[in-house]
Each structure stands twice: as C-alpha cells, then as structure tokens.
Design a protein around this motif. Structure first.
Motif, short mmCIF file in Angstrom:
data_model
loop_
_atom_site.label_atom_id
_atom_site.label_comp_id
_atom_site.label_asym_id
_atom_site.label_seq_id
_atom_site.Cartn_x
_atom_site.Cartn_y
_atom_site.Cartn_z
N VAL A 214 54.98 114.40 -95.85
CA VAL A 214 55.60 115.54 -95.16
C VAL A 214 55.04 115.67 -93.75
O VAL A 214 55.77 115.91 -92.79
CB VAL A 214 55.36 116.84 -95.96
CG1 VAL A 214 55.80 118.06 -95.16
CG2 VAL A 214 56.14 116.78 -97.28
N ALA A 215 53.72 115.49 -93.60
CA ALA A 215 53.10 115.60 -92.28
C ALA A 215 53.64 114.54 -91.32
O ALA A 215 53.93 114.84 -90.15
CB ALA A 215 51.58 115.47 -92.40
N VAL A 216 53.80 113.31 -91.80
CA VAL A 216 54.33 112.24 -90.95
C VAL A 216 55.77 112.56 -90.54
O VAL A 216 56.16 112.38 -89.38
CB VAL A 216 54.26 110.89 -91.68
CG1 VAL A 216 55.05 109.82 -90.93
CG2 VAL A 216 52.80 110.45 -91.85
N LEU A 217 56.58 113.03 -91.50
CA LEU A 217 57.97 113.35 -91.22
C LEU A 217 58.09 114.46 -90.16
O LEU A 217 58.87 114.34 -89.19
CB LEU A 217 58.68 113.78 -92.51
CG LEU A 217 60.17 114.11 -92.39
CD1 LEU A 217 60.95 112.87 -91.97
CD2 LEU A 217 60.71 114.65 -93.71
N PHE A 219 55.79 115.35 -88.03
CA PHE A 219 55.24 114.84 -86.77
C PHE A 219 56.30 114.09 -85.98
O PHE A 219 56.37 114.19 -84.75
CB PHE A 219 54.05 113.93 -87.07
CG PHE A 219 53.48 113.24 -85.85
CD1 PHE A 219 52.64 113.92 -84.98
CD2 PHE A 219 53.80 111.92 -85.57
CE1 PHE A 219 52.13 113.29 -83.85
CE2 PHE A 219 53.29 111.29 -84.45
CZ PHE A 219 52.45 111.98 -83.59
N LEU A 220 57.14 113.33 -86.68
CA LEU A 220 58.17 112.54 -86.01
C LEU A 220 59.35 113.39 -85.55
O LEU A 220 60.02 113.05 -84.57
CB LEU A 220 58.67 111.44 -86.95
CG LEU A 220 57.65 110.36 -87.33
CD1 LEU A 220 58.23 109.42 -88.38
CD2 LEU A 220 57.20 109.58 -86.09
N LEU A 221 59.61 114.52 -86.24
CA LEU A 221 60.82 115.29 -85.98
C LEU A 221 60.58 116.57 -85.17
O LEU A 221 61.48 117.01 -84.45
CB LEU A 221 61.49 115.67 -87.30
CG LEU A 221 61.99 114.51 -88.17
CD1 LEU A 221 62.60 115.04 -89.47
CD2 LEU A 221 63.02 113.68 -87.40
N VAL A 222 59.37 117.14 -85.30
CA VAL A 222 59.11 118.46 -84.69
C VAL A 222 57.96 118.34 -83.70
O VAL A 222 56.87 117.89 -84.08
CB VAL A 222 58.78 119.51 -85.76
CG1 VAL A 222 58.54 120.87 -85.11
CG2 VAL A 222 59.89 119.58 -86.80
N PRO A 223 58.15 118.73 -82.44
CA PRO A 223 57.05 118.65 -81.48
C PRO A 223 55.96 119.67 -81.80
O PRO A 223 56.21 120.68 -82.47
CB PRO A 223 57.73 118.97 -80.14
CG PRO A 223 59.06 119.53 -80.45
CD PRO A 223 59.40 119.18 -81.86
N GLY A 224 54.75 119.39 -81.33
CA GLY A 224 53.64 120.30 -81.56
C GLY A 224 52.82 119.90 -82.78
O GLY A 224 52.97 118.80 -83.31
N ALA A 225 51.99 120.83 -83.23
CA ALA A 225 51.07 120.55 -84.34
C ALA A 225 51.56 121.14 -85.66
O ALA A 225 50.76 121.34 -86.59
CB ALA A 225 49.67 121.09 -84.02
N TRP A 226 52.87 121.39 -85.77
CA TRP A 226 53.39 121.97 -87.01
C TRP A 226 53.23 121.03 -88.20
O TRP A 226 53.28 121.47 -89.35
CB TRP A 226 54.87 122.32 -86.82
CG TRP A 226 55.08 123.45 -85.87
CD1 TRP A 226 55.50 123.39 -84.58
CD2 TRP A 226 54.83 124.83 -86.14
NE1 TRP A 226 55.53 124.64 -84.02
CE2 TRP A 226 55.13 125.55 -84.95
CE3 TRP A 226 54.39 125.54 -87.26
CZ2 TRP A 226 55.00 126.94 -84.86
CZ3 TRP A 226 54.25 126.93 -87.16
CH2 TRP A 226 54.56 127.60 -85.99
N VAL A 228 50.62 119.76 -89.24
CA VAL A 228 49.39 120.12 -89.96
C VAL A 228 49.69 121.19 -91.00
O VAL A 228 49.33 121.08 -92.18
CB VAL A 228 48.30 120.60 -88.99
CG1 VAL A 228 47.05 121.01 -89.76
CG2 VAL A 228 47.98 119.53 -87.97
N VAL A 229 50.39 122.24 -90.57
CA VAL A 229 50.74 123.33 -91.48
C VAL A 229 51.68 122.84 -92.57
O VAL A 229 51.52 123.15 -93.75
CB VAL A 229 51.38 124.50 -90.70
CG1 VAL A 229 51.82 125.59 -91.67
CG2 VAL A 229 50.39 125.05 -89.69
N ALA A 230 52.68 122.04 -92.17
CA ALA A 230 53.66 121.54 -93.14
C ALA A 230 52.99 120.65 -94.18
O ALA A 230 53.27 120.76 -95.39
CB ALA A 230 54.77 120.77 -92.41
N GLY A 231 52.12 119.76 -93.73
CA GLY A 231 51.42 118.89 -94.67
C GLY A 231 50.52 119.67 -95.61
O GLY A 231 50.47 119.38 -96.82
N THR A 232 49.81 120.66 -95.07
CA THR A 232 48.94 121.49 -95.91
C THR A 232 49.74 122.25 -96.95
O THR A 232 49.39 122.29 -98.14
CB THR A 232 48.16 122.48 -95.03
OG1 THR A 232 47.36 121.76 -94.10
CG2 THR A 232 47.26 123.36 -95.89
N ALA A 233 50.85 122.87 -96.52
CA ALA A 233 51.68 123.63 -97.45
C ALA A 233 52.29 122.74 -98.53
O ALA A 233 52.35 123.11 -99.70
CB ALA A 233 52.79 124.35 -96.67
#
Length: 246
Positions: A214-217, A219-226, A228-233
């Motif tokens: 999820v974090a890699v996906l 990272f590739l699609l959404v700019p910024g550090a989101w 990190v939150v997405a991968g954690t969730a």
C-alpha cells in the motif's frame, strides 16, 4: 526492615548494570549505520543553512531521523514551517504503532519512566527492545520488558545519533556532496537488518507485506508523505483483521 531494603537495592544494582551493558552490546551492530546516516544529516543540515548549534538542538529534541531528513530536504529561507510540521507528523505517525506495541509491556512502570522509554524510542531501539521483550516472555522471565537493556541500547543509539549529527555539522562544509560517499545507503540497510531479524515467515509478516504494498502504491500515485500514513493504516488494519476472533 532497613537492612533488608538496603540488601535488596545492593542486589538489584549489579543486575541493572548487567542489563545496561547487555543493551549496549546489543546495539553495537546497528550503531555504525546510525553514525553513518547521522553524519549525512548533519552535513546536509549546515549545507542547507542551519547553524552548527541548531543541528544537535534539532536532532536531540526531535529525535526522529526520517522526519529530520524530510525537514532538511524542504528547508528554505524562510522555511515552510507548516509544511515541515505536517510532513514530520506524517512520517512520525509510525511511532504511534510502535508505542502502542510497547505499551502493554511498560504499563507497570512509573509514568515518567514510561514516557522516557517512548521519547528515546527510535526504529532501532524499538526493534531491539521489542525482540528482547518477546524473547524474555518466551522463556518465562518477569517482567518481559527489561528496562536496563532498553536503557543501554536506546542510550547508546541516542548518543551515537546526537554525536554523529553534530560531527557531520562540523565537517559538512568541507565534504561537499556527502551522498557521493555512499553513507546514505546505511539508512535503508539498517531497516533491512531490522526486518530480517524479526522475520518469522510470510504468514506472520502479512501485515508488513500489505503495509509495504500500500505504501509503495500511494508513493507512486499521491505526492507528499501520505504513503507513510496509508502504509501504517493498512498494516494495522491487516493485523486487526487477523487477530479478530472468528
């Protein structure tokens, strides 16, 4: 009664020193990597315009390498304070999960000790402390969380980080492009070592793998550090679904 208390303290002191020493020895394998990317951060910080004394002030009070690298990358004159604060929060959000994992094992500690454990918690000290806690719990040792071991490993990592970033700030202006020396590779390398040390098979690692995907996906699609939150969730959600009684 006084003699008994004195004897108990005298017996506890060698055990505490032994556990602290064990923690220091346990942290030595990752200390070299911590020093390597600490030098990189300190050098980059002064090259971005931070004063020499501002570097240890930042690394000693914030004490979160990933967010500090992000902050230095965004640094400008004047600095975008709100953006840096937001990115720092997003990157450090993983500490919410790490702290939650440790909380059941440090609940018995006085509040100031528990808060100190959480302040000095880095990725490396958390991994070392948590692995040691699981090992002690598996062998029936009580309490599972060894405060002495944690003080040893977390203390030496903190001092290594503070000292190396300060040294990097001192010599940074004379080094030029510090990434050309390859020190920045120590940052991902130490995470690979941590993951390898805690690996227990693909089934147990499913939350990690989902979090990574999820974090890699993101990272590739959404700019910024989101990412990190997405991968954690995603990792938390996967772990919760697996642990939920059927």
């Amino acid at each position: 009664m006084e003699t008994r208390c004195t004897r108990t303290r005298n017996e506890a002191a060698p055990r505490l020193r032994s556990e602290v020493a064990r923690g220091i020895v346990g942290a030595l394998p990752v200390l070299a990597a911590v020093i390597a990317y600490g030098l990189v951060l300190g050098a980059q910080a002064v090259q971005k315009g931070l004063h020499f004394l501002e570097v240890p002030l930042m690394t000693g009070s914030n004490y979160a390498g990933g967010s500090e690298f992000a902050a230095i990358g965004l640094w400008a004159s004047p600095p975008p304070v709100l953006l840096i604060v937001g990115i720092t929060f997003l990157i450090n959000s993983r500490h919410l999960l790490m702290g939650a994992v440790l909380t059941p094992f440090i609940r018995h500690l006085p509040r100031w000790k528990a808060l100190s454990v959480l302040f000095f918690m880095s990725d490396e000290s958390w991994a070392l402390g948590y692995a040691d806690t699981l090992r002690r719990a598996g062998t029936g040792q009580r309490p599972p969380f060894s405060l002495g071991f944690y003080v040893g490993c977390a203390g030496v990592i903190y001092l290594g980080w503070l000292g190396s970033t300060t040294l990097g700030a001192a010599i940074g202006p004379h080094l030029g492009d510090v990434e050309a020396y390859g020190f920045d590779m120590a940052f991902p390398a130490v995470f690979l070592v941590i993951v390898a040390g805690m690996w227990k098979g693909y089934v147990a690692a499913l939350p990690w793998l989902v979090s990574l995907a999820v974090a890699v996906l993101i990272f590739l699609l959404v700019p910024g550090a989101w990412f990190v939150v997405a991968g954690t969730a995603a990792g938390l959600g996967t772990a919760y679904c697996r642990a939920k009684p059927r």
